[in-house]
Each structure stands twice: as C-alpha cells, then as structure tokens.
Design a protein around this motif. Structure first.
Motif, PDB file in Angstrom:
ATOM      1  N   GLU A   1      -9.426  -8.026 -28.917  1.00 34.76           N
ATOM      2  CA  GLU A   1      -9.812  -9.276 -29.695  1.00 34.76           C
ATOM      3  C   GLU A   1     -10.803  -8.637 -30.780  1.00 34.76           C
TER       4      GLU A   1
ATOM      5  N   ASP B   1     -11.369 -20.399 -34.011  1.00 34.45           N
ATOM      6  CA  ASP B   1     -10.098 -19.141 -33.703  1.00 34.45           C
ATOM      7  C   ASP B   1      -9.415 -18.585 -34.610  1.00 34.45           C
TER       8      ASP B   1
ATOM      9  N   ARG C   1     -11.137 -14.654 -35.016  1.00 37.81           N
ATOM     10  CA  ARG C   1     -10.434 -13.649 -34.458  1.00 37.81           C
ATOM     11  C   ARG C   1      -8.950 -13.482 -34.431  1.00 37.81           C
ATOM     12  N   TRP C   2      -9.046 -12.012 -33.340  1.00 34.46           N
ATOM     13  CA  TRP C   2      -7.616 -11.362 -34.423  1.00 34.46           C
ATOM     14  C   TRP C   2      -7.213 -11.341 -32.242  1.00 34.46           C
ATOM     15  N   ASN C   3      -6.398 -11.859 -31.716  1.00 34.37           N
ATOM     16  CA  ASN C   3      -5.720 -11.027 -30.474  1.00 34.37           C
ATOM     17  C   ASN C   3      -4.650 -10.338 -30.142  1.00 34.37           C
TER      18      ASN C   3
END
Length: 150
Positions: free
Chosen positions: A124, A114, A117-119
């Motif tokens: 994403e 996690d 990842r960038w959301n």
C-alpha cells in the motif's frame, strides 16, 4: 531488481529516500513533473531530488516494497519539452514512496481516503490523483512536506 520486473510507461524521481512514481497518458506531463521535482529539490523546497527514469521504468517488489529502476536504454535521459532529450544525473533504483496519477478520472477537490491510497500485491502506497488541467507540482510538494490534519 528482480528478474520479474514489469516495464511501465511512467517517470520516477527519487526525493530524499523514496521515489515519486509519475503515471499518466502520453502528453500528460510526466517528464515535466519529473524535471519540476528535480528543480524543487535544487531550490530546497523539498529534499534533494534526482531522476530515476523517464518515459519507461521497471517496477519490482522486494522486501515488502515496490522498487523502481530506469529502463536501461533510457537511463540518465530526460525529455524537456522545447529542448529535446537531455542527459542528467540519475540513480539506478529506489523504493517507491508516493504515486502520482496525472489526468486521473477520480481526482476531486476533497478526495475520499481510498482515492489517496494505492494497493497491489499486499503493498500500500500513498497516491495523488491529479485532474486534467491542474498543476501537479504544488500537490506533490504539499504531500512531501506536510502531514494530514484530523
């Protein structure tokens, strides 16, 4: 770009078809990494690389992607420490394909999935958290030129 483009303190370089967005506090090395990526592209270590923007860029979502463009007053300008502000080739926009966070508090030797990842707003993107004092260029080159193992 859309009229609602947000201005952020960051740099961006288009590598191949997508931009690497470089974030971090003042003095973290955003401009240096941008220039290093351009040089790596010229050396053939990564696909051709060209500046999108340095120091301040605009972000906007379009077609399910996050796009970056230079701040108009800074378009085509790159700070090179020891030489000052220099003019260079640039592109007017690019879709973002990777985010690099310099001096990231969550940087680890083996980061959890996690953290990579960038959301935001349903978008994403892959992310590299780089710890203080760690050279970011090898991490970015590895992310651009390798695939994940199982």
């Amino acid at each position: 770009m859309t009229a609602a483009a947000a201005s952020v303190h960051a740099s961006a370089v288009k590598v191949g078809d997508h931009a690497v967005l470089i974030r971090g506090p003042s003095g973290a090395g955003k401009s240096r990494l941008a220039f290093d990526l351009i040089l790596a592209g010229r050396a053939g270590q990564i696909p051709p690389a060209v500046l999108v923007g340095d120091d301040r860029v605009h972000l906007a979502t379009r077609g399910g992607e996050m796009w970056v463009s230079p701040a108009p007053a800074l378009a085509g300008l790159l700070e090179i420490r020891g030489l000052g502000i220099r003019a260079c080739d640039f592109v007017s926009e690019a879709p973002i394909g990777l985010i690099v966070d310099l001096m990231a508090d969550d940087a680890e030797r083996l980061p959890p999935p996690d953290a990579l990842r960038w959301n935001e707003n349903g978008i994403e993107l892959p992310r590299i958290p780089v710890g203080k004092g760690y050279a970011p260029l090898p991490l970015v080159v590895a992310a651009l030129t390798t695939t994940k193992s199982s």
